[in-house]
Enzyme design. Structure first.
Site, PDB file in Angstrom:
ATOM      1  N   ASP A 195       9.351 -12.292  -4.943  1.00 50.02           N
ATOM      2  CA  ASP A 195       8.355 -11.288  -4.422  1.00 50.02           C
ATOM      3  C   ASP A 195       7.763 -10.606  -5.202  1.00 50.02           C
ATOM      4  OD1 ASP A 195       6.849 -10.461  -2.511  1.00 50.02           O
ATOM      5  OD2 ASP A 195       8.698  -9.323  -1.378  1.00 50.02           O
ATOM      6  N   GLU A 198       2.608 -15.378  -1.728  1.00 47.85           N
ATOM      7  CA  GLU A 198       4.002 -14.618  -0.996  1.00 47.85           C
ATOM      8  C   GLU A 198       4.923 -15.803  -0.787  1.00 47.85           C
ATOM      9  OE1 GLU A 198       4.790 -11.862  -0.119  1.00 47.85           O
ATOM     10  OE2 GLU A 198       2.938 -10.809  -0.744  1.00 47.85           O
ATOM     11  N   ASP A 244       3.733  -5.151  -8.005  1.00 54.17           N
ATOM     12  CA  ASP A 244       4.486  -4.198  -7.457  1.00 54.17           C
ATOM     13  C   ASP A 244       5.729  -4.765  -6.676  1.00 54.17           C
ATOM     14  OD1 ASP A 244       2.681  -4.897  -5.159  1.00 54.17           O
ATOM     15  OD2 ASP A 244       3.256  -2.843  -4.564  1.00 54.17           O
ATOM     16  N   HIS A 249      13.594  -8.421  -1.574  1.00 57.52           N
ATOM     17  CA  HIS A 249      13.977  -7.238  -1.166  1.00 57.52           C
ATOM     18  C   HIS A 249      15.379  -6.908  -1.155  1.00 57.52           C
ATOM     19  CE1 HIS A 249       9.707  -6.060   0.682  1.00 57.52           C
ATOM     20  NE2 HIS A 249       9.678  -6.997  -0.002  1.00 57.52           N
ATOM     21  N   HIS A 297       0.757  -9.850  -5.901  1.00 57.45           N
ATOM     22  CA  HIS A 297       0.968  -8.384  -6.297  1.00 57.45           C
ATOM     23  C   HIS A 297       2.172  -8.516  -7.407  1.00 57.45           C
ATOM     24  CE1 HIS A 297       4.843  -8.151  -3.930  1.00 57.45           C
ATOM     25  NE2 HIS A 297       4.200  -8.925  -3.027  1.00 57.45           N
ATOM     26  N   GLU A 335       1.002  -3.616  -2.740  1.00 56.47           N
ATOM     27  CA  GLU A 335       1.369  -4.443  -1.730  1.00 56.47           C
ATOM     28  C   GLU A 335       2.501  -3.902  -0.875  1.00 56.47           C
ATOM     29  OE1 GLU A 335       2.568  -7.972   0.829  1.00 56.47           O
ATOM     30  OE2 GLU A 335       3.548  -6.917  -0.633  1.00 56.47           O
ATOM     31  N   GLU A 336       3.543  -3.796  -1.710  1.00 54.55           N
ATOM     32  CA  GLU A 336       4.695  -3.005  -1.141  1.00 54.55           C
ATOM     33  C   GLU A 336       4.698  -1.664  -0.757  1.00 54.55           C
ATOM     34  OE1 GLU A 336       6.889  -5.195  -0.361  1.00 54.55           O
ATOM     35  OE2 GLU A 336       7.228  -6.713  -1.966  1.00 54.55           O
TER      36      GLU A 336
END
Length: 383
Positions: A113, A172, A80, A355, A78, A143-144
């Protein structure tokens, strides 16, 4: 476009893509893939639906076809990212290189990520000739977020075009302390369940004229909290049920509330299904005079150790000297959807800063991950 993974990562990081992602970041990605011979298909889902306040999601399926009958290897990921938040020491969408003790770090939201892994896979593809086999990228911008219009929409897209991969690698960030120390061969399932108990509001001095829902909810939660779902399996840790919210809309000290609610979250192994656990919780809720509303986020899955995991382990050890642990720990990922298509394993960068503010990836790790992905592709195609 350069095949240098650091340059590719910087280009992706410089395209802001807070979930749901669309537009610029996919333009950048397409510009990387077209010169490598890929046919790129981009589409939006979730847009313009009546009564919906959801923003549209962009997805990309890119494929470079090999000889007829050749193996099809897919990379999934992903572009995003989660919102950057406050407190960064740099602009989260202006990637910055810094020299630190032990090497150089590249800072930016999405560095680990998982824009870094996407860049590494593309850099690895530049080393693989088109005649080696069919390669595709399954890339979502959701995805997030809710993950409603992302990878599941891509799966529908692939099925409609009969472009189902033989093997899928999800990029990931699975490594924990050092690049290569862990890969994911499975994931636990996830179900969230909302619990409600209705009562009758009244004055605390006249309880016989009211019906307090709280004792019922407390008894319900006590029974749920005491459950031992299982003892784990050879590959999975024990399933766990956690109480995540209790809500009583009562602002007065002398009022018996008219309703009470709670939420639980269950992460479960392959001894259960989302449906079986939902049925168990619904029965307990009903026994205590309440109701339950389950939402299953994904089922557990396991790609049993075998040729695929061994191929990854050999590539990782060759480049890092580390034999990766085959794990099923952690949360969910879009692999929970992709496992319905083909065997799927996750492997990527060190997840220590994902994150977080000042998310950063080691430059050396980007180069090493590119080398690992190149070895995996070479092995997958038998060249």
């Amino acid at each position: 476009m350069s095949a240098d993974p650091i340059a590719l990562t910087r280009a992706l990081l410089a395209a802001p893509s807070v979930t749901p992602a669309r537009g610029e970041v996919f333009d950048v990605l397409e510009a990387m893939l077209v010169p490598l011979g890929f046919t790129v298909d981009r589409f939006l889902r979730g847009e313009g639906e009546e009564g919906s306040d959801e923003e549209p999601v962009e997805n990309m399926f890119a494929i470079r076809a090999g000889p007829a009958g050749s193996k099809h290897f897919a990379f999934a990921g992903h572009v995003d990212v989660v919102p950057p938040g406050e407190g960064w020491s740099c602009d989260p969408f202006e990637p910055e290189l810094r020299q630190v003790p032990g090497g150089e770090l590249l800072y930016g939201r999405g560095a680990v990520d998982m824009k870094g892994a996407v860049a590494c896979f593309i850099a690895a593809l530049a080393e693989i000739p088109a005649e080696a086999g069919t390669v595709s990228l399954i890339i979502t911008g959701d995805e997030e977020g809710p993950a409603l219009h992302g990878t599941r929409a891509l799966i529908d897209h692939m099925r409609a075009r009969d472009t189902i991969p033989d093997l899928i690698l999800v990029g990931e960030p699975t490594s924990v302390n050092r690049l290569g120390d862990m890969m994911k061969i499975g994931r636990r399932g996830s179900v969230n369940i909302w619990l409600d108990v209705e009562g009758a509001q009244g004055h605390v001095a006249y309880p016989h004229l009211a019906d307090n829902p709280l004792p019922k909810l407390v008894a319900m939660l006590a029974e749920l909290d005491a459950l031992t779902l299982d003892e784990g399996t050879d590959w999975f840790q024990p399933s766990n049920l956690e109480i995540t919210e209790i809500n009583v809309p009562n602002k007065a000290h002398n009022v018996i509330p008219g309703k009470a609610s709670a939420r639980i979250s269950i992460r479960f192994n392959d001894l259960h299904t989302g449906a079986s656990l939902s049925e168990k919780v619904c029965a307990i809720a009903e026994r205590h005079g309440g109701t339950a509303r389950p939402v299953i986020s994904g089922e557990s899955f396991l790609t049993p150790p075998g040729a695929f995991s061994e191929m990854l382990a050999q590539a990782i050890e060759a480049e890092t000297g580390i034999v990766p642990e085959a794990s099923t720990s952690g949360g969910t990922s879009d692999a929970r959807f992709l496992k319905d298509l083909a065997p799927v394993i996750e492997f990527g960068l060190v997840n220590a800063t994902m994150h977080k503010t000042d998310e950063a990836v080691a430059v050396d790790d980007l180069r090493t991950l590119t080398a690992i992905y190149t070895r995996i592709l070479t092995s997958a195609f038998g060249s």
